[in-house]
Write a protein that holds these residues in place. Sequence first.
Motif, PDB file in Angstrom:
ATOM      1  N   SER A  63      -9.527   4.028 -13.386  1.00  0.00           N
ATOM      2  CA  SER A  63      -9.307   4.209 -11.598  1.00  0.00           C
ATOM      3  C   SER A  63      -8.277   3.330 -11.682  1.00  0.00           C
ATOM      4  O   SER A  63      -6.878   3.456 -11.963  1.00  0.00           O
ATOM      5  CB  SER A  63     -10.090   2.401 -11.118  1.00  0.00           C
ATOM      6  N   GLU A  64      -8.009   4.428 -10.341  1.00  0.00           N
ATOM      7  CA  GLU A  64      -6.655   4.777  -9.492  1.00  0.00           C
ATOM      8  C   GLU A  64      -7.178   3.465  -7.991  1.00  0.00           C
ATOM      9  O   GLU A  64      -8.084   4.148  -6.590  1.00  0.00           O
ATOM     10  CB  GLU A  64      -5.753   5.650  -9.173  1.00  0.00           C
ATOM     11  N   ASP A  65      -5.861   3.069  -7.536  1.00  0.00           N
ATOM     12  CA  ASP A  65      -6.298   2.537  -6.665  1.00  0.00           C
ATOM     13  C   ASP A  65      -5.280   3.592  -5.209  1.00  0.00           C
ATOM     14  O   ASP A  65      -4.474   3.755  -4.999  1.00  0.00           O
ATOM     15  CB  ASP A  65      -5.106   0.754  -6.294  1.00  0.00           C
ATOM     16  N   LEU A  66      -6.778   3.820  -4.308  1.00  0.00           N
ATOM     17  CA  LEU A  66      -5.796   4.641  -2.924  1.00  0.00           C
ATOM     18  C   LEU A  66      -5.860   3.808  -1.718  1.00  0.00           C
ATOM     19  O   LEU A  66      -5.665   4.565  -1.048  1.00  0.00           O
ATOM     20  CB  LEU A  66      -6.701   5.823  -2.837  1.00  0.00           C
ATOM     21  N   GLY A  67      -6.087   2.222  -1.709  1.00  0.00           N
ATOM     22  CA  GLY A  67      -5.048   1.701  -0.812  1.00  0.00           C
ATOM     23  C   GLY A  67      -7.133   1.527   0.168  1.00  0.00           C
ATOM     24  O   GLY A  67      -7.488   2.067   0.193  1.00  0.00           O
ATOM     25  N   GLY A  68      -6.898   0.134   0.487  1.00  0.00           N
ATOM     26  CA  GLY A  68      -7.980   0.316   1.915  1.00  0.00           C
ATOM     27  C   GLY A  68      -8.461   0.226   0.926  1.00  0.00           C
ATOM     28  O   GLY A  68     -10.583   0.068   1.243  1.00  0.00           O
ATOM     29  N   GLY A  69      -9.183  -0.584  -0.222  1.00  0.00           N
ATOM     30  CA  GLY A  69     -10.306  -0.674  -1.074  1.00  0.00           C
ATOM     31  C   GLY A  69     -10.802   0.348  -1.439  1.00  0.00           C
ATOM     32  O   GLY A  69     -11.805   0.370  -2.089  1.00  0.00           O
ATOM     33  N   THR A  70     -10.293   1.788  -1.338  1.00  0.00           N
ATOM     34  CA  THR A  70     -11.185   2.718  -2.340  1.00  0.00           C
ATOM     35  C   THR A  70     -10.055   3.088  -3.146  1.00  0.00           C
ATOM     36  O   THR A  70      -8.670   2.758  -3.088  1.00  0.00           O
ATOM     37  CB  THR A  70     -10.818   4.135  -1.242  1.00  0.00           C
ATOM     38  N   GLN A  71     -10.769   3.575  -4.258  1.00  0.00           N
ATOM     39  CA  GLN A  71     -10.507   3.820  -6.083  1.00  0.00           C
ATOM     40  C   GLN A  71     -10.255   5.159  -6.176  1.00  0.00           C
ATOM     41  O   GLN A  71     -11.905   5.344  -6.442  1.00  0.00           O
ATOM     42  CB  GLN A  71     -10.905   2.541  -6.687  1.00  0.00           C
ATOM     43  N   ALA A  72      -9.746   5.476  -6.892  1.00  0.00           N
ATOM     44  CA  ALA A  72     -10.611   7.359  -7.322  1.00  0.00           C
ATOM     45  C   ALA A  72     -10.698   6.566  -8.720  1.00  0.00           C
ATOM     46  O   ALA A  72     -10.169   5.948  -9.684  1.00  0.00           O
ATOM     47  CB  ALA A  72      -9.194   8.379  -7.601  1.00  0.00           C
TER      48      ALA A  72
END
Length: 373
Positions: A63-72
Amino acid sequence: MRKHWIAASALTAASLGAHAQDSVTLYGRIDAGLEYVNGLKDGARWRAESGDWGTSLWGLKGSEDLGGGTQAIFKLEEGFQIMTGEMGSSGDLFNRYALVGLTNPTWGTFEMGRSLFISNGVWDFDPFVQEAFSSASLVRGRNWPQVSNSFNYQSPNFYGFDFAGQYALSNSTNFNGASNAGTPAALATTGRAAGAQITYTKGFLEVRGLYDEIRDGNGQFSNLFAFSREYTAAINLIFGKWKIQAAYEHLNANAVTDDGPTSGDHEWLGVTYQFTPAAALTVGGYHINVNRGGGNATLYETTATYNLSKRTFLFLTAATVQNSSTANFSLFAEPPDNSAAFNTTSQQAIQNSQNPYPGHSQTGGFAGILHQF
């Protein structure tokens, strides 16, 4: 020059910060042991087993943290045979999962790629957790395939309810499946597949309703155990050391052109008792009844497990399947003897299948060790 150095330092720091929030996990499980089965067409058999309790597999997820609780997110997973080192039956790399997507605790998870078909959702309600002898046996593997070109969604939990949906494109020129529709080969080609499930969980109770469909290369439901609709209702009840699991499935194929069955009803019941934190025993059975003279069969089974650690356990399973006079269901999730899965209708292919002769029973068992990492 100083401005360039500051900019480069900022980019480097940002890059390091982003990577610090990434994660990649290597995981897997390894299953091996010994298997015995009698009631095969050529008698009894002893063999080394790999994957009888659960498929041996390895995978990568991250996973990668994209900010705002969203992850790739991504997931790559491959099954293999530990006894020979070979890849899974399809021979493809990452034959179980090859997914990429996004996840957020508020709006859920969306993924694209290759995946287990949504019908595998019965796993959570199968007392024998889809072992080699399990809920897949009497439907000849209908509820545990994989699909490619899929789009998958899993919702968060809302007041005990959650929803999952899946749609798999055929990626062919005629949308349904094989571009040469109408030929025998097209009938053996999987077309579109889709499904949805809703689950309610509260305290000791878990209930799931599931609908799924798999079409042939012509977009039709032409084979009860391969290209059909499936309706499932399942329940788990947990009381202290006791776990009761039951389900009912109805299969329907309305475009069968040969004498094969068009309808089937499949149900099961199992009870697990956790004697100690390490030792558990499960007993249960499955039953199926199909129309057009396909007959009926009942599979009785028991499994004992003993945990050596949090990641390693021993297992012992014994089972028997009793067939009516016109049925030839196996302990294994074996296709019918005339299935296109053999790519031939020769007597040799029929002889080599693991199905018993019609009206005959089959008994077997396996024991081994499973390690997870």
